[in-house]
Write a protein that holds these residues in place. Structure first.
Motif, PDB file in Angstrom:
ATOM      1  N   GLN A  38      33.027   2.794  22.378  1.00  0.00           N
ATOM      2  CA  GLN A  38      32.997   3.943  23.268  1.00  0.00           C
ATOM      3  C   GLN A  38      34.405   4.356  23.665  1.00  0.00           C
ATOM      4  OE1 GLN A  38      30.950   3.363  26.893  1.00  0.00           O
ATOM      5  NE2 GLN A  38      31.040   5.502  27.503  1.00  0.00           N
ATOM      6  N   ASP A  39      34.658   5.630  23.553  1.00  0.00           N
ATOM      7  CA  ASP A  39      35.973   6.163  23.862  1.00  0.00           C
ATOM      8  C   ASP A  39      36.206   6.170  25.363  1.00  0.00           C
ATOM      9  OD1 ASP A  39      37.676   9.203  22.742  1.00  0.00           O
ATOM     10  OD2 ASP A  39      38.403   7.340  23.608  1.00  0.00           O
ATOM     11  N   SER A  40      37.388   5.875  25.796  1.00  0.00           N
ATOM     12  CA  SER A  40      37.699   5.876  27.218  1.00  0.00           C
ATOM     13  C   SER A  40      38.162   7.238  27.718  1.00  0.00           C
ATOM     14  CB  SER A  40      38.793   4.849  27.514  1.00  0.00           C
ATOM     15  OG  SER A  40      39.969   5.173  26.797  1.00  0.00           O
ATOM     16  N   LEU A 204      26.701   7.581  32.465  1.00  0.00           N
ATOM     17  CA  LEU A 204      25.969   8.034  31.279  1.00  0.00           C
ATOM     18  C   LEU A 204      26.923   8.745  30.333  1.00  0.00           C
ATOM     19  CD1 LEU A 204      23.200   8.523  29.877  1.00  0.00           C
ATOM     20  CD2 LEU A 204      22.984  10.581  31.271  1.00  0.00           C
ATOM     21  N   SER A 205      27.090   8.198  29.136  1.00  0.00           N
ATOM     22  CA  SER A 205      27.969   8.788  28.126  1.00  0.00           C
ATOM     23  C   SER A 205      27.159   9.119  26.886  1.00  0.00           C
ATOM     24  CB  SER A 205      29.103   7.820  27.755  1.00  0.00           C
ATOM     25  OG  SER A 205      29.943   7.583  28.876  1.00  0.00           O
ATOM     26  N   ILE A 206      27.280  10.358  26.394  1.00  0.00           N
ATOM     27  CA  ILE A 206      26.498  10.820  25.250  1.00  0.00           C
ATOM     28  C   ILE A 206      27.363  10.761  23.996  1.00  0.00           C
ATOM     29  CG2 ILE A 206      25.169  12.719  24.273  1.00  0.00           C
ATOM     30  CD1 ILE A 206      25.673  13.018  27.873  1.00  0.00           C
ATOM     31  N   LYS A 207      26.814  10.188  22.935  1.00  0.00           N
ATOM     32  CA  LYS A 207      27.563   9.950  21.701  1.00  0.00           C
ATOM     33  C   LYS A 207      27.675  11.214  20.851  1.00  0.00           C
ATOM     34  CE  LYS A 207      27.377   7.295  17.399  1.00  0.00           C
ATOM     35  NZ  LYS A 207      27.154   8.476  16.546  1.00  0.00           N
ATOM     36  N   ALA A 241      30.926  12.108  25.158  1.00  0.00           N
ATOM     37  CA  ALA A 241      31.129  13.127  26.189  1.00  0.00           C
ATOM     38  C   ALA A 241      30.294  12.741  27.398  1.00  0.00           C
ATOM     39  CB  ALA A 241      30.723  14.501  25.675  1.00  0.00           C
ATOM     40  N   SER A 242      30.725  13.143  28.571  1.00  0.00           N
ATOM     41  CA  SER A 242      30.010  12.734  29.777  1.00  0.00           C
ATOM     42  C   SER A 242      30.055  13.791  30.868  1.00  0.00           C
ATOM     43  CB  SER A 242      30.605  11.423  30.317  1.00  0.00           C
ATOM     44  OG  SER A 242      31.989  11.573  30.565  1.00  0.00           O
ATOM     45  N   GLU A 243      30.054  15.064  30.459  1.00  0.00           N
ATOM     46  CA  GLU A 243      30.133  16.106  31.465  1.00  0.00           C
ATOM     47  C   GLU A 243      28.922  17.030  31.492  1.00  0.00           C
ATOM     48  OE1 GLU A 243      32.519  16.114  28.973  1.00  0.00           O
ATOM     49  OE2 GLU A 243      34.017  14.838  29.938  1.00  0.00           O
ATOM     50  N   GLU A 254      22.035  10.280  21.287  1.00  0.00           N
ATOM     51  CA  GLU A 254      22.290   8.874  21.589  1.00  0.00           C
ATOM     52  C   GLU A 254      23.224   8.772  22.796  1.00  0.00           C
ATOM     53  OE1 GLU A 254      22.634   6.244  17.868  1.00  0.00           O
ATOM     54  OE2 GLU A 254      23.319   8.220  17.186  1.00  0.00           O
ATOM     55  N   PHE A 255      23.027   7.746  23.592  1.00  0.00           N
ATOM     56  CA  PHE A 255      23.828   7.605  24.804  1.00  0.00           C
ATOM     57  C   PHE A 255      24.041   6.129  25.120  1.00  0.00           C
ATOM     58  CE2 PHE A 255      19.373   8.014  26.045  1.00  0.00           C
ATOM     59  CZ  PHE A 255      19.183   6.894  26.847  1.00  0.00           C
ATOM     60  N   ILE A 256      25.011   5.899  25.979  1.00  0.00           N
ATOM     61  CA  ILE A 256      25.266   4.571  26.531  1.00  0.00           C
ATOM     62  C   ILE A 256      25.077   4.644  28.041  1.00  0.00           C
ATOM     63  CG2 ILE A 256      26.951   2.731  26.882  1.00  0.00           C
ATOM     64  CD1 ILE A 256      26.230   2.903  24.015  1.00  0.00           C
ATOM     65  N   LEU A 257      24.271   3.730  28.591  1.00  0.00           N
ATOM     66  CA  LEU A 257      24.141   3.575  30.033  1.00  0.00           C
ATOM     67  C   LEU A 257      25.000   2.393  30.453  1.00  0.00           C
ATOM     68  CD1 LEU A 257      20.394   3.975  31.134  1.00  0.00           C
ATOM     69  CD2 LEU A 257      22.311   5.494  31.631  1.00  0.00           C
ATOM     70  N   ILE A 258      25.864   2.607  31.417  1.00  0.00           N
ATOM     71  CA  ILE A 258      26.755   1.559  31.899  1.00  0.00           C
ATOM     72  C   ILE A 258      26.437   1.304  33.369  1.00  0.00           C
ATOM     73  CG2 ILE A 258      29.144   0.822  32.179  1.00  0.00           C
ATOM     74  CD1 ILE A 258      29.897   2.999  30.129  1.00  0.00           C
ATOM     75  N   GLY A 259      26.080   0.076  33.701  1.00  0.00           N
ATOM     76  CA  GLY A 259      25.787  -0.258  35.089  1.00  0.00           C
ATOM     77  C   GLY A 259      26.953   0.089  35.991  1.00  0.00           C
TER      78      GLY A 259
END
Length: 306
Positions: A38-40, A204-207, A241-243, A254-259
Motif C-alpha cells: 500500500q502506497d503511503s 479506508l484505502s481503495i486500490k 486512493a482514499s479521498e 478492492e480496498f484495505i481496511l486499517i484499524g
C-alpha cells in the motif's frame, strides 16, 4: 462543536443479486503482500473545518462525505447447517446503505472478520456487488447445486451478525469509516470472533486496479473494477486512493481496511446517534429483504453462533 449523525431515514430499498457465492474468489495466502504494498501517498487538500473537542481546537480537518446504515453478516461453510466459530465461516459480509441512495454496497472481507482496531491491523476486501434491485436475499438465501464428486451440495443461508449506522469521514488526506452498532444490544461470541466492536473506526484505502497485485493476491484482472476515466484520475498514478467514496460504487473495487480507533467519538468531531432496535424492528431484514424464516436471528440478537 460535535456534528450529529442522525439515524438515516427509513425508506424501503431493494438490494441486489450478487455473483454466485459458491465460487470463492478470494486469494488469501498472499494478501499480506498487497497490504504491505500500500502506497503511503495521500490525496488532495481540503478546506479546514475547525471543531472543538475537550476545549481544544481540532487540528485535523474533517468532512462527513457520506452516512447511512451498515450491516454485518456471515455465511457458514458449504455443507454445514450452522457455524460454531470463525473456522466454520465461509464468507463475511459488510453491507453499506448510503443515506437517501437506492444502492447497497455488498463487500466481502478477506480474513472473514473486521480488522483489530486497537492494533491497526490491515485486512483486504472487495465490493462484490452494487445493485438497486431486486433484493439481496437472492444471494443470501440457501443455495443448492450439483457437484461432480460430491453430488448435491447445500450452501446455507447468511446469518445477520450486526446492524448500525456509519459515517465516511474525509480527514486531512485520508478516508475514515466509523460506525456504531444498534444490534446486538450486547455483543456476544459471534461479534467477538468477527471483531465487530460496539463502535470502531478504520482508515479506508481503495486500490488502483491498474497498479497490479502480487502473484496470487486479490481479484483476477477480469473481476477488478472498471472505472470511468474521470474517476480513474482520482488515483493520480498512485496504488491507492482514499479521498472519493464513489470509487466504492463499482463491483470489483478492492480496498484495505486499517484499524484506527476503538473509541471513534474521542477521535472525530462526530457524534453518531443510534436508535434502540429489537428483533422485530431490525432494519437488516427490511432493507436487505432477508426472510426471517430462513435466516437465524440468534447471532444478531444474542450474539450466539448459529
Amino acid at each position: 462543536m460535535f456534528l450529529k449523525l442522525a439515524r438515516p431515514s427509513r425508506e424501503v430499498v431493494r438490494a441486489h443479486h450478487a455473483p454466485d457465492g459458491t465460487q470463492e474468489r478470494l486469494h488469501l495466502h498472499s494478501v499480506s503482500q498487497m497490504q504491505e504494498a500500500q502506497d503511503s501517498e495521500h490525496g488532495r487538500e481540503m478546506a479546514s473545518v475547525g471543531r472543538r473537542r475537550g476545549g481544544r481546537q481540532a487540528e485535523a480537518s474533517e468532512e462527513i462525505v457520506e452516512k447511512g446504515d451498515i450491516y454485518f453478516a456471515y455465511r457458514p461453510r458449504v455443507g454445514e447447517h450452522s457455524a460454531e466459530g470463525l473456522a466454520d465461516v465461509q464468507r463475511f459480509y459488510m453491507v453499506m446503505k448510503p443515506e437517501k441512495q437506492p444502492r447497497l454496497r455488498v463487500a466481502v472481507l478477506g480474513r472473514k472478520r473486521l480488522p483489530e482496531a486497537r492494533d491497526h491491523e490491515r485486512i483486504w476486501g472487495f465490493v462484490e456487488a452494487i445493485e438497486r434491485g431486486p433484493n439481496v436475499e437472492e444471494e443470501f438465501r440457501t443455495h443448492r447445486y450439483a457437484s461432480r464428486t460430491r453430488g448435491e451440495r447445500t450452501q446455507p443461508p447468511v446469518r445477520p451478525a450486526g446492524e448500525g449506522v456509519y459515517a465516511l469521514i474525509r480527514r486531512d488526506r485520508s478516508l475514515h469509516l466509523t460506525y456504531e452498532l444498534e444490534l446486538p444490544e450486547r455483543p456476544g461470541d459471534v461479534q467477538q470472533e468477527l471483531n465487530i466492536e460496539r463502535e470502531a473506526a478504520y482508515i479506508l484505502s481503495i486500490k488502483n486496479p491498474d497498479a497490479g497485485s502480487p502473484p496470487g493476491a486479490g481479484l483476477s484482472e477480469r473481476d477488478e473494477a472498471r472505472y470511468p476515466r474521470p474517476l480513474e484520475r482520482e488515483f493520480r498514478g498512485r496504488r491507492f486512493a482514499s479521498e472519493d467514496p464513489r470509487l466504492l460504487d463499482y463491483e470489483g473495487a478492492e480496498f484495505i481496511l486499517i484499524g484506527a480507533r476503538a473509541d471513534p467519538e474521542r477521535a472525530y468531531a462526530v457524534d453518531i446517534e443510534t436508535e434502540r432496535e429489537t428483533a422485530r424492528s431490525a432494519d437488516i431484514f427490511r432493507q436487505l429483504k432477508m426472510s426471517r424464516r430462513e435466516h437465524p436471528i440468534g447471532p444478531l440478537i444474542k450474539g450466539e453462533w448459529r
